[in-house]
Motif scaffolding. Structure first.
Motif, PDB file in Angstrom:
ATOM      1  N   GLN A  70       0.820  -1.212   0.000  1.00  0.00           N
ATOM      2  CA  GLN A  70       0.000   0.000   0.000  1.00  0.00           C
ATOM      3  C   GLN A  70       0.855   1.265   0.000  1.00  0.00           C
ATOM      4  N   GLY A  71       2.145   1.109  -0.325  1.00  0.00           N
ATOM      5  CA  GLY A  71       2.998   2.273  -0.505  1.00  0.00           C
ATOM      6  C   GLY A  71       3.847   2.648   0.682  1.00  0.00           C
ATOM      7  N   ILE A  72       3.763   1.910   1.775  1.00  0.00           N
ATOM      8  CA  ILE A  72       4.608   2.191   2.935  1.00  0.00           C
ATOM      9  C   ILE A  72       5.964   1.541   2.717  1.00  0.00           C
ATOM     10  N   GLU A  73       7.060   2.251   3.043  1.00  0.00           N
ATOM     11  CA  GLU A  73       8.405   1.704   2.871  1.00  0.00           C
ATOM     12  C   GLU A  73       8.545   0.372   3.607  1.00  0.00           C
ATOM     13  N   ALA A  74       9.246  -0.562   2.947  1.00  0.00           N
ATOM     14  CA  ALA A  74       9.403  -1.894   3.534  1.00  0.00           C
ATOM     15  C   ALA A  74      10.215  -1.856   4.814  1.00  0.00           C
ATOM     16  N   GLU A  75      11.226  -0.959   4.881  1.00  0.00           N
ATOM     17  CA  GLU A  75      12.083  -0.875   6.071  1.00  0.00           C
ATOM     18  C   GLU A  75      11.488   0.111   7.075  1.00  0.00           C
ATOM     19  N   THR A  76      10.353  -0.250   7.629  1.00  0.00           N
ATOM     20  CA  THR A  76       9.711   0.598   8.631  1.00  0.00           C
ATOM     21  C   THR A  76       9.690  -0.121   9.970  1.00  0.00           C
ATOM     22  N   GLU A  77       9.522   0.658  11.005  1.00  0.00           N
ATOM     23  CA  GLU A  77       9.325   0.093  12.344  1.00  0.00           C
ATOM     24  C   GLU A  77       7.835   0.115  12.636  1.00  0.00           C
ATOM     25  N   GLY A  95       1.080  10.542   8.746  1.00  0.00           N
ATOM     26  CA  GLY A  95       1.252   9.827  10.004  1.00  0.00           C
ATOM     27  C   GLY A  95       1.380   8.336   9.844  1.00  0.00           C
ATOM     28  N   ALA A  96       0.991   7.791   8.668  1.00  0.00           N
ATOM     29  CA  ALA A  96       1.098   6.355   8.389  1.00  0.00           C
ATOM     30  C   ALA A  96       0.448   5.502   9.478  1.00  0.00           C
ATOM     31  N   GLY A 111      -2.142   0.663  14.645  1.00  0.00           N
ATOM     32  CA  GLY A 111      -0.832   1.181  15.043  1.00  0.00           C
ATOM     33  C   GLY A 111      -0.312   2.189  14.044  1.00  0.00           C
ATOM     34  N   ARG A 112       1.025   2.287  13.978  1.00  0.00           N
ATOM     35  CA  ARG A 112       1.673   3.280  13.129  1.00  0.00           C
ATOM     36  C   ARG A 112       2.937   2.694  12.519  1.00  0.00           C
ATOM     37  N   ALA A 113       3.191   3.039  11.259  1.00  0.00           N
ATOM     38  CA  ALA A 113       4.429   2.639  10.588  1.00  0.00           C
ATOM     39  C   ALA A 113       5.409   3.804  10.651  1.00  0.00           C
ATOM     40  N   VAL A 114       6.559   3.589  11.278  1.00  0.00           N
ATOM     41  CA  VAL A 114       7.531   4.653  11.516  1.00  0.00           C
ATOM     42  C   VAL A 114       8.710   4.486  10.561  1.00  0.00           C
ATOM     43  N   THR A 115       9.053   5.551   9.837  1.00  0.00           N
ATOM     44  CA  THR A 115      10.169   5.519   8.891  1.00  0.00           C
ATOM     45  C   THR A 115      11.491   5.324   9.629  1.00  0.00           C
ATOM     46  N   THR A 116      12.359   4.478   9.065  1.00  0.00           N
ATOM     47  CA  THR A 116      13.682   4.244   9.643  1.00  0.00           C
ATOM     48  C   THR A 116      14.758   4.561   8.600  1.00  0.00           C
ATOM     49  N   LEU A 172      22.800  -0.239  11.493  1.00  0.00           N
ATOM     50  CA  LEU A 172      21.600  -0.446  12.303  1.00  0.00           C
ATOM     51  C   LEU A 172      20.530   0.515  11.811  1.00  0.00           C
ATOM     52  N   ARG A 173      19.318   0.017  11.647  1.00  0.00           N
ATOM     53  CA  ARG A 173      18.232   0.898  11.244  1.00  0.00           C
ATOM     54  C   ARG A 173      17.595   1.511  12.484  1.00  0.00           C
ATOM     55  N   MET A 174      17.422   2.818  12.465  1.00  0.00           N
ATOM     56  CA  MET A 174      16.857   3.551  13.586  1.00  0.00           C
ATOM     57  C   MET A 174      15.747   4.464  13.073  1.00  0.00           C
ATOM     58  N   ARG A 175      14.859   4.839  13.985  1.00  0.00           N
ATOM     59  CA  ARG A 175      13.805   5.769  13.608  1.00  0.00           C
ATOM     60  C   ARG A 175      14.413   7.064  13.086  1.00  0.00           C
ATOM     61  N   ALA A 176      13.920   7.521  11.953  1.00  0.00           N
ATOM     62  CA  ALA A 176      14.454   8.740  11.364  1.00  0.00           C
ATOM     63  C   ALA A 176      14.306   9.927  12.305  1.00  0.00           C
ATOM     64  N   GLU A 177      13.244   9.938  13.087  1.00  0.00           N
ATOM     65  CA  GLU A 177      13.003  11.064  13.988  1.00  0.00           C
ATOM     66  C   GLU A 177      14.011  11.120  15.132  1.00  0.00           C
ATOM     67  N   ARG A 178      14.746  10.021  15.355  1.00  0.00           N
ATOM     68  CA  ARG A 178      15.719   9.980  16.449  1.00  0.00           C
ATOM     69  C   ARG A 178      17.159  10.164  15.964  1.00  0.00           C
ATOM     70  N   VAL A 179      17.344  10.290  14.670  1.00  0.00           N
ATOM     71  CA  VAL A 179      18.697  10.404  14.110  1.00  0.00           C
ATOM     72  C   VAL A 179      18.988  11.859  13.765  1.00  0.00           C
TER      73      VAL A 179
END
Length: 310
Positions: free
Chosen positions: A111-118, A148-149, A171-176, A200-207
């Motif tokens: 449905q268009g959400i990036e595969a590498e999500t948290e 907001g995914a 829930g929510r899909a968070v970009t990493t 390591l993949r991390m939440r984009a909002e924390r990087v």
């Protein structure tokens, strides 16, 4: 005569076997999805009397419950005490959360959400399935709200020995993003080796901006600050290998056409090839700025310090 005696013995034995009293078992551990009379009592037939508890659940049958079951099925059983009871338990195991997230991530990717999500699933209690059973997961009716995914979906659980389960997910899909982190504690000035870093993949909002996202940005570089385990490497904290070390003795070089002078100095900072470095002239105690040109050698400009002829 022998035939008559054998017939008499069989006739006497049959009522005795039929009247053999049932004994309450101390515990009932069920493997299937039905509860049988023989699960509760010894010397009882395998008659199905009820559905088993859900996997991972238990129920307690008290004295009166057991009396009612025994009477209904014509079983010769009487309680020894008023506290006779049995715990009926069906072992189970939770569906692994990573597998729930994986099947959900695959559906969201369509449905268009990036595969590498948290995947955030607040309040999720993974459903229970029979211990050791084969199972399969599927997603139905997934929908995503932007921005907001945020998503909603139904998890379908198929497993041997139980009816199909459906569980609503929200829930929510968070970009990493990929981040290079240290695999061990590293000291100031260490050269980062291949085994000292990993992705390591991390939440984009924390990087924070400026973190290294490829191993090639880190491996072989010299650290400008200490690093803790799993700390991300910032590009500004990395640099090429120093050829002049802080507080090390160096040779000051002054070279121009027809002139080649040298002096001894002490580097006040570390420097890589081509980088500027302050150096104290040990003869004059003055501080000059030079350029690191080779291991332990710093070139300075004409007229900056008095030199001794070579």
């Amino acid at each position: 005569m022998r035939r008559r005696a054998l017939a008499t013995l069989l006739a006497l034995a049959a009522p005795a076997a039929a009247s053999e009293p049932a004994m309450l078992r101390p515990h009932a551990l069920l493997e299937g999805d039905t509860l049988r009379l023989s699960d509760l009592f010894e010397n009882a037939p395998d008659t199905v009397i009820a559905a088993a508890p859900q996997p991972g659940r238990r129920m307690v049958l008290e004295t009166q419950n057991l009396l009612n079951i025994a009477r209904r099925h014509g079983l010769a059983w009487r309680p020894l005490t008023a506290a006779d009871r049995i715990v009926v338990e069906r072992p189970g195991r939770p569906v692994p959360r990573p597998e729930i997230e994986a099947v959900l991530r695959d559906e969201l990717a369509r449905q268009g959400i990036e595969a590498e999500t948290e995947i955030e699933l607040p309040g999720l209690v993974p459903p229970m399935i029979p211990a050791g059973s084969w199972f399969q997961l599927a997603i139905e009716g997934a929908s995503v709200e932007q921005p907001g995914a945020r998503f909603q979906a139904t998890l379908v659980v198929l497993a041997d020995g139980m009816a199909t389960q459906r569980l609503r997910l929200a829930g929510r899909a968070v970009t990493t993003v990929p981040v290079v982190v240290a695999t061990r504690r590293l000291a100031l000035g260490e050269i980062v080796g291949r085994n000292d870093a990993r992705l390591l993949r991390m939440r984009a909002e924390r990087v924070r901006p400026g973190h290294a996202q490829q191993l090639e940005q880190v491996v072989g570089q010299e650290l400008r600050r200490p690093m803790a385990v799993d700390q991300g490497f910032a590009v500004v904290d990395l640099g090429p290998l120093s050829i002049v070390l802080k507080n090390a003795l160096v040779t000051l070089l002054l070279e121009s056409p027809g002139i080649s002078l040298t002096a001894q100095g002490r580097a006040l900072e570390a420097a890589a090839r081509g980088a500027s470095v302050p150096v104290m002239n040990l003869a004059s105690r003055s501080i000059v700025e030079g350029v690191a040109v080779a291991p332990g050698r710093v070139r300075v400009a004409m007229g900056t310090i008095p030199m001794a002829a070579r």
